[in-house]
Design a protein around this motif. Structure first.
Motif, mmCIF file in Angstrom:
data_model
loop_
_atom_site.group_PDB
_atom_site.id
_atom_site.type_symbol
_atom_site.label_atom_id
_atom_site.label_comp_id
_atom_site.label_asym_id
_atom_site.label_seq_id
_atom_site.Cartn_x
_atom_site.Cartn_y
_atom_site.Cartn_z
ATOM 1 N N ASN A 30 0.816 -1.214 0.000
ATOM 2 C CA ASN A 30 0.000 0.000 0.000
ATOM 3 C C ASN A 30 0.849 1.264 0.000
ATOM 4 O O ASN A 30 0.461 2.264 -0.595
ATOM 5 N N LYS A 31 1.991 1.231 0.653
ATOM 6 C CA LYS A 31 2.828 2.431 0.746
ATOM 7 C C LYS A 31 3.850 2.553 -0.376
ATOM 8 O O LYS A 31 4.270 3.652 -0.706
ATOM 9 N N TRP A 32 4.253 1.438 -0.958
ATOM 10 C CA TRP A 32 5.342 1.443 -1.941
ATOM 11 C C TRP A 32 5.060 2.388 -3.110
ATOM 12 O O TRP A 32 5.916 3.181 -3.485
ATOM 13 N N ASP A 33 3.876 2.301 -3.669
ATOM 14 C CA ASP A 33 3.548 3.130 -4.829
ATOM 15 C C ASP A 33 3.532 4.620 -4.503
ATOM 16 O O ASP A 33 3.767 5.443 -5.372
ATOM 17 N N SER A 34 3.252 4.943 -3.251
ATOM 18 C CA SER A 34 3.188 6.356 -2.886
ATOM 19 C C SER A 34 4.565 6.946 -2.571
ATOM 20 O O SER A 34 4.696 8.160 -2.436
ATOM 21 N N LEU A 35 5.582 6.095 -2.477
ATOM 22 C CA LEU A 35 6.923 6.576 -2.163
ATOM 23 C C LEU A 35 7.589 7.184 -3.390
ATOM 24 O O LEU A 35 7.397 6.719 -4.507
ATOM 25 N N SER A 36 8.400 8.187 -3.146
ATOM 26 C CA SER A 36 9.195 8.768 -4.234
ATOM 27 C C SER A 36 10.312 7.795 -4.606
ATOM 28 O O SER A 36 10.642 6.881 -3.831
ATOM 29 N N ASP A 37 10.890 7.984 -5.765
ATOM 30 C CA ASP A 37 12.023 7.149 -6.165
ATOM 31 C C ASP A 37 13.172 7.291 -5.184
ATOM 32 O O ASP A 37 13.884 6.328 -4.909
ATOM 33 N N THR A 38 13.335 8.483 -4.635
ATOM 34 C CA THR A 38 14.400 8.715 -3.647
ATOM 35 C C THR A 38 14.155 7.889 -2.389
ATOM 36 O O THR A 38 15.077 7.278 -1.850
ATOM 37 N N ALA A 39 12.911 7.859 -1.928
ATOM 38 C CA ALA A 39 12.582 7.080 -0.735
ATOM 39 C C ALA A 39 12.780 5.587 -0.991
ATOM 40 O O ALA A 39 13.295 4.865 -0.130
ATOM 41 N N LYS A 40 12.391 5.136 -2.190
ATOM 42 C CA LYS A 40 12.595 3.722 -2.532
ATOM 43 C C LYS A 40 14.086 3.393 -2.556
ATOM 44 O O LYS A 40 14.507 2.337 -2.065
ATOM 45 N N ALA A 41 14.876 4.281 -3.115
ATOM 46 C CA ALA A 41 16.328 4.065 -3.154
ATOM 47 C C ALA A 41 16.902 4.045 -1.746
ATOM 48 O O ALA A 41 17.775 3.228 -1.440
ATOM 49 N N ALA A 42 16.410 4.918 -0.874
ATOM 50 C CA ALA A 42 16.890 4.959 0.510
ATOM 51 C C ALA A 42 16.567 3.652 1.228
ATOM 52 O O ALA A 42 17.387 3.129 1.996
ATOM 53 N N LEU A 43 15.386 3.108 0.981
ATOM 54 C CA LEU A 43 15.034 1.816 1.589
ATOM 55 C C LEU A 43 15.947 0.713 1.063
ATOM 56 O O LEU A 43 16.351 -0.175 1.817
ATOM 57 N N ALA A 57 14.398 2.553 8.749
ATOM 58 C CA ALA A 57 13.926 3.201 7.516
ATOM 59 C C ALA A 57 12.445 2.929 7.291
ATOM 60 O O ALA A 57 11.690 3.836 6.924
ATOM 61 N N LEU A 58 12.027 1.696 7.516
ATOM 62 C CA LEU A 58 10.607 1.371 7.349
ATOM 63 C C LEU A 58 9.761 2.061 8.418
ATOM 64 O O LEU A 58 8.666 2.542 8.134
#
Length: 92
Positions: A30-43, A57-58
């Protein structure tokens, strides 16, 4: 659809996802799609550093997982696991 069908769709990654648990997988999806590419990279970076980093991070984005689940998830490629989750999510 059921958790068992979702895990079957996930194949080998289903074992990793089973250790995370259904609620955590739903939260991630549910949260993954709402994350920015930067946030996904940080994770992704946090996952490479290890479980404790990934837990923090999560938690920063509102997802609580156990240390044991974080170690399992950190050992896998977070991007690959998320791709499986998103691909099979319609079965959950």
């Amino acid at each position: 659809m059921s958790w068992d069908e979702f895990a079957a769709c996930a194949g080998q990654d289903g074992e990793i996802l089973a250790q995370l648990g259904e609620d955590t997988v739903r939260d991630l999806a549910n949260k993954w799609d709402s994350l920015s590419d930067t946030a996904k990279a940080a994770l992704g970076v946090a996952a490479r550093w290890g479980g404790e980093w990934l837990v923090g991070a999560l938690a920063a984005i509102g997802i609580a997982i156990t240390d044991a689940a974080a170690v399992v998830l950190a050992g896998a490629s977070l991007g690959a696991v998320m791709a499986v989750i998103m691909d099979c999510y319609d079965k959950l």
